[in-house]
Scaffold this motif. Structure first.
Motif, short mmCIF file in Angstrom:
data_model
loop_
_atom_site.label_atom_id
_atom_site.label_comp_id
_atom_site.label_asym_id
_atom_site.label_seq_id
_atom_site.Cartn_x
_atom_site.Cartn_y
_atom_site.Cartn_z
N TYR A 108 -4.81 17.70 -3.12
CA TYR A 108 -5.00 16.49 -2.71
C TYR A 108 -5.43 15.38 -3.83
N PHE A 109 -6.19 16.04 -4.92
CA PHE A 109 -6.78 15.12 -5.67
C PHE A 109 -6.47 15.07 -7.26
N LYS A 110 -5.41 15.72 -7.63
CA LYS A 110 -5.08 15.96 -8.86
C LYS A 110 -4.23 14.87 -9.43
N ARG A 111 -3.52 14.18 -8.47
CA ARG A 111 -2.60 12.92 -8.86
C ARG A 111 -3.46 11.77 -9.55
N LYS A 112 -2.88 11.27 -10.43
CA LYS A 112 -3.35 10.36 -11.31
C LYS A 112 -3.30 8.92 -10.78
N ALA A 113 -3.82 8.90 -9.27
CA ALA A 113 -3.91 7.54 -8.76
C ALA A 113 -5.21 7.97 -7.51
N ILE A 114 -5.47 6.77 -6.95
CA ILE A 114 -6.56 6.85 -5.88
C ILE A 114 -5.89 7.01 -4.39
N TYR A 115 -5.55 5.88 -4.11
CA TYR A 115 -4.98 5.98 -2.62
C TYR A 115 -3.57 5.56 -2.55
N THR A 116 -2.91 5.09 -3.59
CA THR A 116 -1.55 4.56 -3.39
C THR A 116 -0.69 5.31 -4.54
N ASP A 117 0.62 5.18 -4.49
CA ASP A 117 1.66 5.67 -5.40
C ASP A 117 2.04 4.30 -6.47
N GLU A 118 2.88 4.68 -7.20
CA GLU A 118 3.30 3.66 -8.12
C GLU A 118 4.04 2.13 -7.48
N ASP A 120 2.63 1.17 -4.82
CA ASP A 120 1.72 0.64 -3.96
C ASP A 120 1.54 1.06 -2.43
N GLN A 121 2.46 2.02 -2.32
CA GLN A 121 2.47 2.81 -0.75
C GLN A 121 1.36 3.83 -0.82
N LEU A 122 0.57 3.59 0.60
CA LEU A 122 -0.31 4.58 0.65
C LEU A 122 0.15 6.07 0.61
N PHE A 123 -0.67 6.99 0.23
CA PHE A 123 -0.03 8.33 0.06
C PHE A 123 0.01 8.81 1.68
N PRO A 124 1.07 9.62 1.90
CA PRO A 124 1.30 10.07 3.09
C PRO A 124 0.35 11.15 3.83
#
Length: 282
Positions: A108-118, A120-124
């Motif tokens: 859930y949290f390892k990705r180098k982003a907070i709430y959205t992908d590159e 600018d879409q919210l993570f599903p």
């Protein structure tokens, strides 16, 4: 406004701050700076504080000296029938002697982003990240055996905590006397989260009157759900939609209106003392 001497009556109370964002670990926003400044001020007045936030992958662990707490890590949380390992990390805010706990999980949290992908879409999976964060905070506080007088929630990713405390963890004695305060912030995200959110909450046998609001998981509806399951709310932004303002009025909830930055720390502490802790006698 009460004098600072009167605010000393808060000394040794326990306040758990649960925030999606906190400076200096994430960039400065209305949310991240308010959560930090309020906790810092309470701490300076002798309040026992703990801060919890997600361990987003953009947080520099080396610079901020995060380290895993083995005795708290190692359990699995069930999210929609999946076993998800809980990792707990901790750091101290320099000069403040304040401990910050980080809820972590590689999925859930390892990705180098907070709430959205590159794009600018919210993570599903933001819906599952919310549930994991809420459960992770509660399970860690249980292991710490630290019963808070007040739990102050900041940010939409933290805002399932009120309903989980009210329903899923309602038999937990450590939270029997805890009062839940939710700060509402505006314009945190547009659109809606995964529509599966409501079913994942119901999977945890949570089906109180506020759950249907999550059928359409917009930011506003997530806040409405938090309002209905909190003891008090604070307006963390200076304006909201007419619909949300009307919802707050219609539900007759204890409210602290928006406070400008220069006054908010003292006003929040005063609100805890005069309005929130008094609810214990009602």
């Amino acid at each position: 406004m009460h004098s600072l001497k009167e605010l000393d009556l808060m000394k040794d109370k326990r306040i758990l701050y649960v925030s999606s964002e906190v400076i200096p670990y994430l960039p400065e926003t209305e949310l991240s700076s308010t959560a930090f400044n309020v906790a810092k001020f309470a701490h300076s007045k002798g309040v026992q504080t703990r801060i919890f936030m997600p361990r987003f992958g953009v947080i520099n662990e080396r610079r901020h000296q995060l380290h895993e707490v083995i005795r708290l890590s190692g359990m699995n949380l069930i999210i929609d029938d999946m076993d998800m390992p809980l990792i707990i990390k901790v750091a101290s805010i320099p000069k403040e002697r304040m401990q910050v706990y980080f809820i972590d999980n590689d999925e859930y949290f390892k990705r180098k982003a907070i709430y959205t992908d590159e794009d600018d879409q919210l993570f599903p999976d933001n819906d599952e990240r919310m549930i994991f964060f809420a459960k992770g905070v509660v399970e860690t506080v249980k292991k710490l055996n630290w019963a808070p007088d007040i739990i102050h929630v900041h940010g939409w990713m933290a805002s399932l905590l009120p309903i989980y405390l009210k329903e899923y963890y309602k038999e937990e004695p450590i939270f029997a006397d805890s009062k839940v305060v939710t700060s509402l912030y505006n314009n945190e995200f547009e659109g809606e989260l995964n529509k599966g959110l409501i079913n994942k909450v119901k999977f945890d046998k949570i089906d109180n009157d506020s759950v249907p609001i999550l059928e359409n998981p917009t930011q506003e509806n997530i806040l409405k759900n938090a309002i209905l399951n909190s003891d008090a709310i604070i307006k963390g932004s200076d304006s909201y939609s007419e619909d949300l303002e009307q919802f707050i009025k219609d539900n007759n909830v204890t409210v602290l209106d928006y406070q400008s930055e220069e006054y908010l720390t003292e006003a929040y502490l005063d609100f805890y003392k005069e309005n929130v802790l008094e609810l214990q006698d009602s």
